[in-house]
Write a protein that holds these residues in place. Structure first.
Motif, PDB file in Angstrom:
ATOM      1  N   PRO A 132       0.819  -1.216   0.000  1.00  0.00           N
ATOM      2  CA  PRO A 132       0.000   0.000   0.000  1.00  0.00           C
ATOM      3  C   PRO A 132       0.854   1.269   0.000  1.00  0.00           C
ATOM      4  O   PRO A 132       0.436   2.284   0.556  1.00  0.00           O
ATOM      5  N   SER A 133       2.040   1.245  -0.625  1.00  0.00           N
ATOM      6  CA  SER A 133       2.962   2.354  -0.384  1.00  0.00           C
ATOM      7  C   SER A 133       3.571   3.007  -1.613  1.00  0.00           C
ATOM      8  O   SER A 133       4.194   4.069  -1.487  1.00  0.00           O
ATOM      9  N   HIS A 134       3.407   2.439  -2.810  1.00  0.00           N
ATOM     10  CA  HIS A 134       4.186   2.942  -3.934  1.00  0.00           C
ATOM     11  C   HIS A 134       3.411   2.843  -5.239  1.00  0.00           C
ATOM     12  O   HIS A 134       2.818   1.814  -5.539  1.00  0.00           O
ATOM     13  N   ILE A 135       3.438   3.951  -6.016  1.00  0.00           N
ATOM     14  CA  ILE A 135       2.789   3.996  -7.332  1.00  0.00           C
ATOM     15  C   ILE A 135       3.712   4.727  -8.294  1.00  0.00           C
ATOM     16  O   ILE A 135       4.229   5.799  -7.967  1.00  0.00           O
ATOM     17  N   GLN A 136       3.924   4.163  -9.488  1.00  0.00           N
ATOM     18  CA  GLN A 136       4.715   4.810 -10.530  1.00  0.00           C
ATOM     19  C   GLN A 136       3.844   5.061 -11.748  1.00  0.00           C
ATOM     20  O   GLN A 136       3.098   4.178 -12.186  1.00  0.00           O
ATOM     21  N   GLN A 137       3.983   6.270 -12.325  1.00  0.00           N
ATOM     22  CA  GLN A 137       3.133   6.651 -13.450  1.00  0.00           C
ATOM     23  C   GLN A 137       3.951   7.394 -14.504  1.00  0.00           C
ATOM     24  O   GLN A 137       4.995   7.975 -14.209  1.00  0.00           O
ATOM     25  N   ASP A 138       3.439   7.383 -15.733  1.00  0.00           N
ATOM     26  CA  ASP A 138       4.009   8.176 -16.820  1.00  0.00           C
ATOM     27  C   ASP A 138       3.114   9.385 -17.069  1.00  0.00           C
ATOM     28  O   ASP A 138       1.885   9.278 -17.053  1.00  0.00           O
ATOM     29  N   LEU A 139       3.739  10.534 -17.301  1.00  0.00           N
ATOM     30  CA  LEU A 139       3.022  11.770 -17.626  1.00  0.00           C
ATOM     31  C   LEU A 139       3.442  12.226 -19.012  1.00  0.00           C
ATOM     32  O   LEU A 139       4.631  12.394 -19.283  1.00  0.00           O
ATOM     33  N   VAL A 140       2.466  12.415 -19.898  1.00  0.00           N
ATOM     34  CA  VAL A 140       2.731  12.914 -21.250  1.00  0.00           C
ATOM     35  C   VAL A 140       1.818  14.114 -21.485  1.00  0.00           C
ATOM     36  O   VAL A 140       0.582  14.002 -21.407  1.00  0.00           O
ATOM     37  N   PHE A 141       2.477  15.287 -21.762  1.00  0.00           N
ATOM     38  CA  PHE A 141       1.709  16.495 -22.066  1.00  0.00           C
ATOM     39  C   PHE A 141       2.625  17.422 -22.851  1.00  0.00           C
ATOM     40  O   PHE A 141       3.839  17.480 -22.598  1.00  0.00           O
ATOM     41  N   HIS A 142       2.056  18.193 -23.802  1.00  0.00           N
ATOM     42  CA  HIS A 142       2.891  18.921 -24.755  1.00  0.00           C
ATOM     43  C   HIS A 142       3.772  19.972 -24.092  1.00  0.00           C
ATOM     44  O   HIS A 142       4.853  20.295 -24.602  1.00  0.00           O
ATOM     45  N   ASP A 143       3.360  20.506 -22.952  1.00  0.00           N
ATOM     46  CA  ASP A 143       4.155  21.539 -22.295  1.00  0.00           C
ATOM     47  C   ASP A 143       5.349  20.983 -21.530  1.00  0.00           C
ATOM     48  O   ASP A 143       6.263  21.719 -21.176  1.00  0.00           O
ATOM     49  N   TYR A 144       5.343  19.696 -21.262  1.00  0.00           N
ATOM     50  CA  TYR A 144       6.389  19.096 -20.432  1.00  0.00           C
ATOM     51  C   TYR A 144       7.076  17.964 -21.199  1.00  0.00           C
ATOM     52  O   TYR A 144       6.493  17.347 -22.082  1.00  0.00           O
ATOM     53  N   PRO A 145       8.325  17.682 -20.834  1.00  0.00           N
ATOM     54  CA  PRO A 145       8.959  16.476 -21.403  1.00  0.00           C
ATOM     55  C   PRO A 145       8.273  15.239 -20.827  1.00  0.00           C
ATOM     56  O   PRO A 145       7.596  15.303 -19.798  1.00  0.00           O
ATOM     57  N   LYS A 146       8.446  14.108 -21.506  1.00  0.00           N
ATOM     58  CA  LYS A 146       7.895  12.877 -20.958  1.00  0.00           C
ATOM     59  C   LYS A 146       8.484  12.660 -19.572  1.00  0.00           C
ATOM     60  O   LYS A 146       9.705  12.675 -19.400  1.00  0.00           O
ATOM     61  N   SER A 147       7.611  12.479 -18.604  1.00  0.00           N
ATOM     62  CA  SER A 147       8.051  12.481 -17.214  1.00  0.00           C
ATOM     63  C   SER A 147       7.491  11.280 -16.468  1.00  0.00           C
ATOM     64  O   SER A 147       6.565  10.606 -16.928  1.00  0.00           O
ATOM     65  N   GLU A 148       8.083  11.051 -15.306  1.00  0.00           N
ATOM     66  CA  GLU A 148       7.596  10.017 -14.399  1.00  0.00           C
ATOM     67  C   GLU A 148       7.062  10.663 -13.131  1.00  0.00           C
ATOM     68  O   GLU A 148       7.688  11.578 -12.580  1.00  0.00           O
ATOM     69  N   LEU A 149       5.909  10.194 -12.698  1.00  0.00           N
ATOM     70  CA  LEU A 149       5.357  10.577 -11.402  1.00  0.00           C
ATOM     71  C   LEU A 149       5.527   9.409 -10.448  1.00  0.00           C
ATOM     72  O   LEU A 149       5.283   8.259 -10.816  1.00  0.00           O
ATOM     73  N   GLU A 150       5.937   9.704  -9.244  1.00  0.00           N
ATOM     74  CA  GLU A 150       6.113   8.663  -8.243  1.00  0.00           C
ATOM     75  C   GLU A 150       5.388   9.074  -6.963  1.00  0.00           C
ATOM     76  O   GLU A 150       5.563  10.186  -6.463  1.00  0.00           O
ATOM     77  N   TRP A 151       4.576   8.142  -6.466  1.00  0.00           N
ATOM     78  CA  TRP A 151       3.862   8.356  -5.217  1.00  0.00           C
ATOM     79  C   TRP A 151       4.451   7.452  -4.136  1.00  0.00           C
ATOM     80  O   TRP A 151       4.663   6.267  -4.357  1.00  0.00           O
ATOM     81  N   LYS A 152       4.690   8.047  -2.968  1.00  0.00           N
ATOM     82  CA  LYS A 152       5.070   7.269  -1.798  1.00  0.00           C
ATOM     83  C   LYS A 152       4.054   7.567  -0.691  1.00  0.00           C
ATOM     84  O   LYS A 152       3.849   8.727  -0.345  1.00  0.00           O
ATOM     85  N   ILE A 153       3.443   6.519  -0.190  1.00  0.00           N
ATOM     86  CA  ILE A 153       2.447   6.664   0.863  1.00  0.00           C
ATOM     87  C   ILE A 153       2.944   5.916   2.098  1.00  0.00           C
ATOM     88  O   ILE A 153       3.090   4.687   2.067  1.00  0.00           O
ATOM     89  N   ASP A 154       3.259   6.652   3.134  1.00  0.00           N
ATOM     90  CA  ASP A 154       3.796   6.071   4.364  1.00  0.00           C
ATOM     91  C   ASP A 154       2.787   6.229   5.499  1.00  0.00           C
ATOM     92  O   ASP A 154       2.119   7.263   5.606  1.00  0.00           O
ATOM     93  N   SER A 155       2.710   5.228   6.334  1.00  0.00           N
ATOM     94  CA  SER A 155       1.819   5.286   7.486  1.00  0.00           C
ATOM     95  C   SER A 155       2.436   6.136   8.584  1.00  0.00           C
ATOM     96  O   SER A 155       3.580   5.915   8.985  1.00  0.00           O
ATOM     97  N   VAL A 156       1.683   7.118   9.070  1.00  0.00           N
ATOM     98  CA  VAL A 156       2.120   7.955  10.187  1.00  0.00           C
ATOM     99  C   VAL A 156       1.475   7.469  11.483  1.00  0.00           C
ATOM    100  O   VAL A 156       2.104   7.391  12.525  1.00  0.00           O
ATOM    101  N   SER A 157       0.182   7.132  11.389  1.00  0.00           N
ATOM    102  CA  SER A 157      -0.584   6.597  12.518  1.00  0.00           C
ATOM    103  C   SER A 157      -1.713   5.765  11.921  1.00  0.00           C
ATOM    104  O   SER A 157      -1.903   5.752  10.697  1.00  0.00           O
ATOM    105  N   PRO A 158      -2.478   5.073  12.746  1.00  0.00           N
ATOM    106  CA  PRO A 158      -3.602   4.292  12.189  1.00  0.00           C
ATOM    107  C   PRO A 158      -4.590   5.126  11.391  1.00  0.00           C
ATOM    108  O   PRO A 158      -5.314   4.586  10.547  1.00  0.00           O
ATOM    109  N   LYS A 159      -4.605   6.437  11.609  1.00  0.00           N
ATOM    110  CA  LYS A 159      -5.590   7.274  10.933  1.00  0.00           C
ATOM    111  C   LYS A 159      -4.982   8.346  10.038  1.00  0.00           C
ATOM    112  O   LYS A 159      -5.707   9.142   9.452  1.00  0.00           O
ATOM    113  N   THR A 160      -3.663   8.367   9.899  1.00  0.00           N
ATOM    114  CA  THR A 160      -3.018   9.366   9.044  1.00  0.00           C
ATOM    115  C   THR A 160      -1.897   8.736   8.225  1.00  0.00           C
ATOM    116  O   THR A 160      -1.328   7.716   8.605  1.00  0.00           O
TER     117      THR A 160
END
Length: 351
Positions: free
Chosen positions: A94-122
């Motif tokens: 439940p902690s990691h997502i990798q994505q590709d971003l393609v849009f004319h204003d930007y170079p081909k890019s990678e988006l990376e999400w990191k989701i870390d648990s801080v507490s049971p509710k955050t």
């Protein structure tokens, strides 16, 4: 003539200097933004990983009402007559997502999400963007107008705030369904019982349900259904409630613990109501059930059997919007409900 040559020479120097400046700029761009989200790690991950939710919070909004974005792994939009696309290429729950971003204003890019648990509710959510092998032309453009970070960093910050609000809102979704009149089969159950203040009873339910569940597991007792709370008395004037936490069993079980007893719930005719959502909405579900009984001239049984059955275990489904609770209120039926619970008093108001 000399003046013209001098100007051309200066322009040449400026051009060479600019070219050198542009050429030595980094071939990669990367930046990130972080936000604490008021949701458990798994809830945040699941929401972000389903791109059908993205229209609720991303800076790029769809302009076509015919595009329903039914693909949970791809998000597309139209801006300035150009199509933008974000697609998920890899995810690790439940902690990691990798994505590709393609849009004319930007170079081909990678988006990376990191989701870390801080507490049971955050949880801590970090969104990073990186672009590699930037062309000379793009470097020149960025030198004049600024890098994608100049444009996107503020949008990322705003989007993460919107993401937090969207996730919290999604966790508050609930529905109440009046399933109608049916029959409850009853049966044997193990239970513990107490009387406590109305203010304190929800935490008491959690503690007592945990105790009886542990006893069931330790003694390897087969369960015959979902755990439930059986209400005996609800007294707002004295701020007290009496109830039992129960787990149905396949047969009668003789308990070896003096705080855990054996009971038999008779079969009864009942109005069934289902809440899908946080337990905070149980009051509303009870209200809806009582109003249905009144509006349809149904008669409650003298036994006054009333219980909440917990179909979902929050330990395995952490999003409150997915919790399912069934409410049963006994209705008058001469063949079943008038026996065994004649002196049982349960709440006439919301539990």
């Amino acid at each position: 003539m000399k003046f013209t040559k001098y100007i051309l020479f200066l322009l040449l120097i400026a051009f060479i200097g600019s070219s050198i400046y542009i050429a030595v700029q980094p071939n990669e761009i990367s930046f990130s933004k972080t936000k604490i989200i008021a949701a458990p790690q798994e809830v945040a991950y699941t929401y972000i990983n389903d791109l059908r939710h993205w229209t609720n919070w991303v800076p790029w909004k769809k302009t076509s009402t015919t595009d329903t974005n039914s693909n949970s792994k791809e998000y597309t939009w139209l801006q300035d007559n150009s199509i933008g696309r974000i697609s998920t290429k890899q995810s690790s729950k439940p902690s990691h997502i990798q994505q590709d971003l393609v849009f004319h204003d930007y170079p081909k890019s990678e988006l990376e999400w990191k989701i870390d648990s801080v507490s049971p509710k955050t949880s801590r959510v970090t969104l990073s963007m990186s672009s590699k092998n930037i062309t000379f032309k793009k470097k020149a453009y960025y030198a004049i107008f600024g890098t994608p970070e100049t444009d996107l960093a503020p949008k990322f910050e705003t989007s993460l705030v919107a993401l937090d609000s969207a996730i919290v809102k999604s966790m508050k979704v609930y529905s109440i369904t009046i399933n109608g009149v049916t029959n409850h089969s009853g049966g044997y159950y193990l239970y513990n019982t107490t009387t406590t203040s109305i203010d304190n009873y929800k935490s008491k339910v959690q503690q007592m349900m945990s105790d009886i569940t542990d006893y069931i597991k330790e003694n390897q007792i087969p369960m015959a259904g979902f755990p439930y709370v059986l209400y005996h008395d609800w007294n707002p004037e004295n701020n007290t409630v009496s109830f039992s936490c129960c787990i149905p069993t396949t047969t009668q079980v003789i308990s070896t613990n003096d705080k855990i007893l054996t009971g038999l719930l008779p079969a009864f005719k009942t109005l069934k109501t289902t809440l899908k959502g946080d337990y905070n909405y149980l009051d509303k579900a009870w209200d809806a059930a009582f109003k249905h009984i009144s509006a349809n001239d149904l008669t409650r049984a003298k036994s006054n059997i009333m219980l909440e059955s917990f179909i979902t275990n929050p330990k395995y489904k952490v999003n409150p919007a997915n919790w399912v609770t069934e409410i049963y209120i006994a209705l008058a039926d001469q063949d079943s409900t008038e026996q065994g619970y004649a002196n049982l008093k349960l709440p006439s108001n919301n539990p």
